[in-house]
Design a protein around this motif. Structure first.
Motif, PDB file in Angstrom:
ATOM      1  N   PRO A  67      10.955   7.934   2.611  1.00 20.52           N
ATOM      2  CA  PRO A  67       9.909   7.593   1.548  1.00 20.52           C
ATOM      3  C   PRO A  67      10.271   7.930   0.432  1.00 20.52           C
ATOM      4  CG  PRO A  67       9.916  10.032   2.333  1.00 20.52           C
ATOM      5  CD  PRO A  67      11.065   9.324   3.323  1.00 20.52           C
ATOM      6  N   LEU A  68       9.648   7.577  -0.774  1.00 22.27           N
ATOM      7  CA  LEU A  68       9.660   7.897  -2.104  1.00 22.27           C
ATOM      8  C   LEU A  68       9.466   9.146  -2.331  1.00 22.27           C
ATOM      9  CD1 LEU A  68       7.728   4.622  -3.573  1.00 22.27           C
ATOM     10  CD2 LEU A  68      10.381   4.727  -3.092  1.00 22.27           C
ATOM     11  N   ALA A  69       9.922   9.747  -3.611  1.00 20.07           N
ATOM     12  CA  ALA A  69       9.632  10.724  -4.222  1.00 20.07           C
ATOM     13  C   ALA A  69       8.186  10.571  -5.093  1.00 20.07           C
ATOM     14  CB  ALA A  69      10.707  11.415  -5.140  1.00 20.07           C
ATOM     15  N   TRP A  70       7.413  11.680  -5.293  1.00 12.14           N
ATOM     16  CA  TRP A  70       6.151  11.374  -6.021  1.00 12.14           C
ATOM     17  C   TRP A  70       6.507  10.915  -7.399  1.00 12.14           C
ATOM     18  CZ3 TRP A  70       3.469  16.481  -4.721  1.00 12.14           C
ATOM     19  CH2 TRP A  70       2.941  16.552  -3.337  1.00 12.14           C
ATOM     20  N   ASN A  71       7.630  11.348  -7.952  1.00 13.80           N
ATOM     21  CA  ASN A  71       7.824  11.115  -9.273  1.00 13.80           C
ATOM     22  C   ASN A  71       8.740   9.666  -9.559  1.00 13.80           C
ATOM     23  OD1 ASN A  71      10.607  11.662  -8.601  1.00 13.80           O
ATOM     24  ND2 ASN A  71      10.541  13.477  -9.882  1.00 13.80           N
ATOM     25  N   ASP A  94       2.799  -0.363 -11.073  1.00 13.13           N
ATOM     26  CA  ASP A  94       2.963  -1.943 -11.289  1.00 13.13           C
ATOM     27  C   ASP A  94       3.138  -2.643 -10.004  1.00 13.13           C
ATOM     28  OD1 ASP A  94       2.762  -1.396 -14.135  1.00 13.13           O
ATOM     29  OD2 ASP A  94       4.844  -1.636 -14.500  1.00 13.13           O
ATOM     30  N   HIS A  95       3.898  -2.141  -9.049  1.00  9.21           N
ATOM     31  CA  HIS A  95       4.167  -2.827  -7.852  1.00  9.21           C
ATOM     32  C   HIS A  95       3.325  -2.222  -6.714  1.00  9.21           C
ATOM     33  CE1 HIS A  95       7.246  -4.585 -10.093  1.00  9.21           C
ATOM     34  NE2 HIS A  95       7.745  -3.606 -10.524  1.00  9.21           N
ATOM     35  N   VAL A  96       2.195  -1.385  -6.946  1.00  7.08           N
ATOM     36  CA  VAL A  96       1.189  -1.229  -5.917  1.00  7.08           C
ATOM     37  C   VAL A  96       0.168  -1.870  -6.052  1.00  7.08           C
ATOM     38  CG1 VAL A  96       0.088   1.111  -5.052  1.00  7.08           C
ATOM     39  CG2 VAL A  96       2.331   1.351  -6.142  1.00  7.08           C
ATOM     40  N   ASP A  97      -0.506  -2.165  -4.744  1.00  6.41           N
ATOM     41  CA  ASP A  97      -1.697  -3.072  -4.459  1.00  6.41           C
ATOM     42  C   ASP A  97      -2.938  -2.172  -4.276  1.00  6.41           C
ATOM     43  OD1 ASP A  97      -0.443  -5.380  -5.455  1.00  6.41           O
ATOM     44  OD2 ASP A  97       0.487  -5.716  -3.332  1.00  6.41           O
ATOM     45  N   GLY A  98      -2.594  -1.052  -3.580  1.00  2.00           N
ATOM     46  CA  GLY A  98      -3.620   0.031  -3.202  1.00  2.00           C
ATOM     47  C   GLY A  98      -2.882   1.139  -2.877  1.00  2.00           C
ATOM     48  N   LEU A  99      -3.899   2.220  -2.904  1.00  2.00           N
ATOM     49  CA  LEU A  99      -3.585   3.635  -2.985  1.00  2.00           C
ATOM     50  C   LEU A  99      -4.360   4.143  -1.702  1.00  2.00           C
ATOM     51  CD1 LEU A  99      -1.322   5.640  -4.197  1.00  2.00           C
ATOM     52  CD2 LEU A  99      -3.031   6.345  -5.656  1.00  2.00           C
ATOM     53  N   VAL A 100      -3.682   4.995  -0.634  1.00  2.40           N
ATOM     54  CA  VAL A 100      -4.591   5.515   0.243  1.00  2.40           C
ATOM     55  C   VAL A 100      -4.083   7.093   0.219  1.00  2.40           C
ATOM     56  CG1 VAL A 100      -4.743   6.090   2.848  1.00  2.40           C
ATOM     57  CG2 VAL A 100      -4.718   3.684   1.957  1.00  2.40           C
ATOM     58  N   VAL A 141       0.866  -1.043  -0.267  1.00  4.77           N
ATOM     59  CA  VAL A 141       0.085  -0.081  -0.010  1.00  4.77           C
ATOM     60  C   VAL A 141       0.814   1.170  -0.006  1.00  4.77           C
ATOM     61  CG1 VAL A 141      -1.761   1.185   1.262  1.00  4.77           C
ATOM     62  CG2 VAL A 141      -1.797  -1.317   1.301  1.00  4.77           C
ATOM     63  N   LEU A 142       0.440   2.261  -0.942  1.00  2.35           N
ATOM     64  CA  LEU A 142       1.288   3.532  -0.844  1.00  2.35           C
ATOM     65  C   LEU A 142       0.347   4.501  -0.447  1.00  2.35           C
ATOM     66  CD1 LEU A 142       3.864   5.114  -1.866  1.00  2.35           C
ATOM     67  CD2 LEU A 142       2.526   5.429  -3.983  1.00  2.35           C
ATOM     68  N   ILE A 143       0.978   5.475   0.305  1.00  2.00           N
ATOM     69  CA  ILE A 143       0.506   6.553   0.995  1.00  2.00           C
ATOM     70  C   ILE A 143       1.109   7.718   0.545  1.00  2.00           C
ATOM     71  CG2 ILE A 143      -0.578   7.806   2.994  1.00  2.00           C
ATOM     72  CD1 ILE A 143      -0.718   5.045   4.532  1.00  2.00           C
ATOM     73  N   ALA A 149      -2.400  -5.169  10.046  1.00  2.00           N
ATOM     74  CA  ALA A 149      -3.463  -6.308   9.365  1.00  2.00           C
ATOM     75  C   ALA A 149      -2.274  -7.070   8.423  1.00  2.00           C
ATOM     76  CB  ALA A 149      -4.493  -5.573   8.301  1.00  2.00           C
ATOM     77  N   GLY A 150      -1.051  -6.913   8.280  1.00  2.00           N
ATOM     78  CA  GLY A 150      -0.031  -7.629   7.689  1.00  2.00           C
ATOM     79  C   GLY A 150       0.582  -6.728   6.418  1.00  2.00           C
ATOM     80  N   HIS A 151      -0.115  -5.772   6.382  1.00  2.00           N
ATOM     81  CA  HIS A 151       0.296  -5.013   4.680  1.00  2.00           C
ATOM     82  C   HIS A 151       1.799  -4.366   4.884  1.00  2.00           C
ATOM     83  CE1 HIS A 151      -3.732  -6.416   3.392  1.00  2.00           C
ATOM     84  NE2 HIS A 151      -4.145  -5.876   4.323  1.00  2.00           N
ATOM     85  N   THR A 152       2.183  -4.124   3.612  1.00  2.00           N
ATOM     86  CA  THR A 152       3.562  -3.428   3.562  1.00  2.00           C
ATOM     87  C   THR A 152       3.019  -1.827   3.325  1.00  2.00           C
ATOM     88  OG1 THR A 152       4.997  -5.132   3.267  1.00  2.00           O
ATOM     89  CG2 THR A 152       5.715  -2.663   2.660  1.00  2.00           C
TER      90      THR A 152
END
Length: 294
Positions: free
Chosen positions: A108-112, A117-123, A17-19, A41-44
């Motif tokens: 964290p990552l940078a937005w860009n 392809d490697h994200v299962d969900g976005l919050v 999951v990416l926030i 809940a066990g998510h990354t």
């Protein structure tokens, strides 16, 4: 971070999951409670900021200092009265303190750099302070990311002003918001107006602290509120939903939810999209979003 940028995922990880958050002024409860519920809940959970530098949530919402009429007086600033009511509650502050120690928050990552392809969900969390939130809400990078997530039917969760970011994400193929044709909630004008009216008096030197976009001359009150702008992006005004007016725990702005007690929360689910109104919905919002990941 490998779950976002590439590489093999651990077998015991349920989802990545990416926030994305702004550099500063995101709401600590909406970010940290979502992080805690999903992580437990066990998510990354990974984070992304404008440049890849660690972010800072809105300090006023963490401490409550500066929300009382004496908030600019050095000797009195630490005395918090009204700020205790307006700031994050104990669960939100505890989650925020724990999140600060998480390596993903610190690196964290940078937005860009984000690769869907490697994200299962976005919050998409919210926050209201214009100083930091406008860069987030107006980012073409994030808006493009959100369009891509909706095209892939990835689970997307948005709370408070995060819904406004989604509403502003226009799919070039249709010329419409990704929320067009969806049902949603967001920060309601009732909640936004109540907090704004209180803070106009208590934080009189910064009267629009609770209004990210105050109205311009000639615009009626509330025209630039989250609820009204989001509603204008929808297929029909009836697609914007709020809690029943006779439910005081859900509408008063005084009660907040907990895991296992959603009586104060109001969350809307439409397919893979989950939305909520304010920090008082955060536990239920994150739990419902986690259900979409499964």
């Amino acid at each position: 971070m490998a779950g976002i940028l590439g590489g093999e995922r651990e077998e015991d990880v349920m989802a990545a999951v990416l926030i994305p958050v702004p550099a500063r002024d995101s709401d600590p409860s909406e970010v940290a409670v979502s992080w805690r519920v999903l992580a437990e809940a066990g998510h990354t959970v990974s984070f992304a900021t404008p440049t890849g530098a660690p972010a800072a949530c809105d300090e006023l919402m963490v401490t409550g200092r500066g929300l009382d009429p004496w908030g600019r007086v050095p000797g009195l600033r630490r005395v918090v009265a009204l700020g205790r009511v307006l700031r994050a509650d104990g669960a939100g502050r505890a989650a925020h303190e724990a999140m600060l120690a998480d390596p993903a928050w610190r690196k964290p990552l940078a937005w860009n750099e984000i690769v869907l392809d490697h994200v299962d969900g976005l919050v998409l969390p919210g926050g209201h302070r214009a100083r930091g939130m406008r860069e987030y809400l107006e980012s073409p990078v994030l808006q493009g990311l959100i369009v891509g997530a909706f095209r892939r039917d990835l689970p997307v969760g948005a709370i408070c002003h995060g819904v406004l970011l989604a509403a502003r994400s226009i799919d070039p193929a249709t010329g419409r918001s990704v929320l067009h044709g969806r049902r949603t909630t967001a920060l309601t004008w009732s909640l936004e107006r109540t907090a704004w009216r209180i803070a106009r008096r208590s934080r009189f030197w910064d009267p629009d602290y609770y209004r990210t976009y105050p109205e311009q001359p000639g615009q009626p009150e509330g025209y630039l509120s989250v609820q009204q702008e989001v509603t204008r992006a929808l297929a029909a005004p009836s697609d914007f939903l709020d809690a029943p007016p006779d439910s005081a725990r859900k509408t008063s702005g005084r009660s907040r939810d907990r895991l296992g007690d959603d009586s104060a929360a109001f969350v809307v689910e439409d397919g893979s999209y989950v939305s909520a109104r304010w920090p008082g919905d955060a536990h239920t919002f994150a739990a419902r979003f986690a259900g979409r990941l499964r």
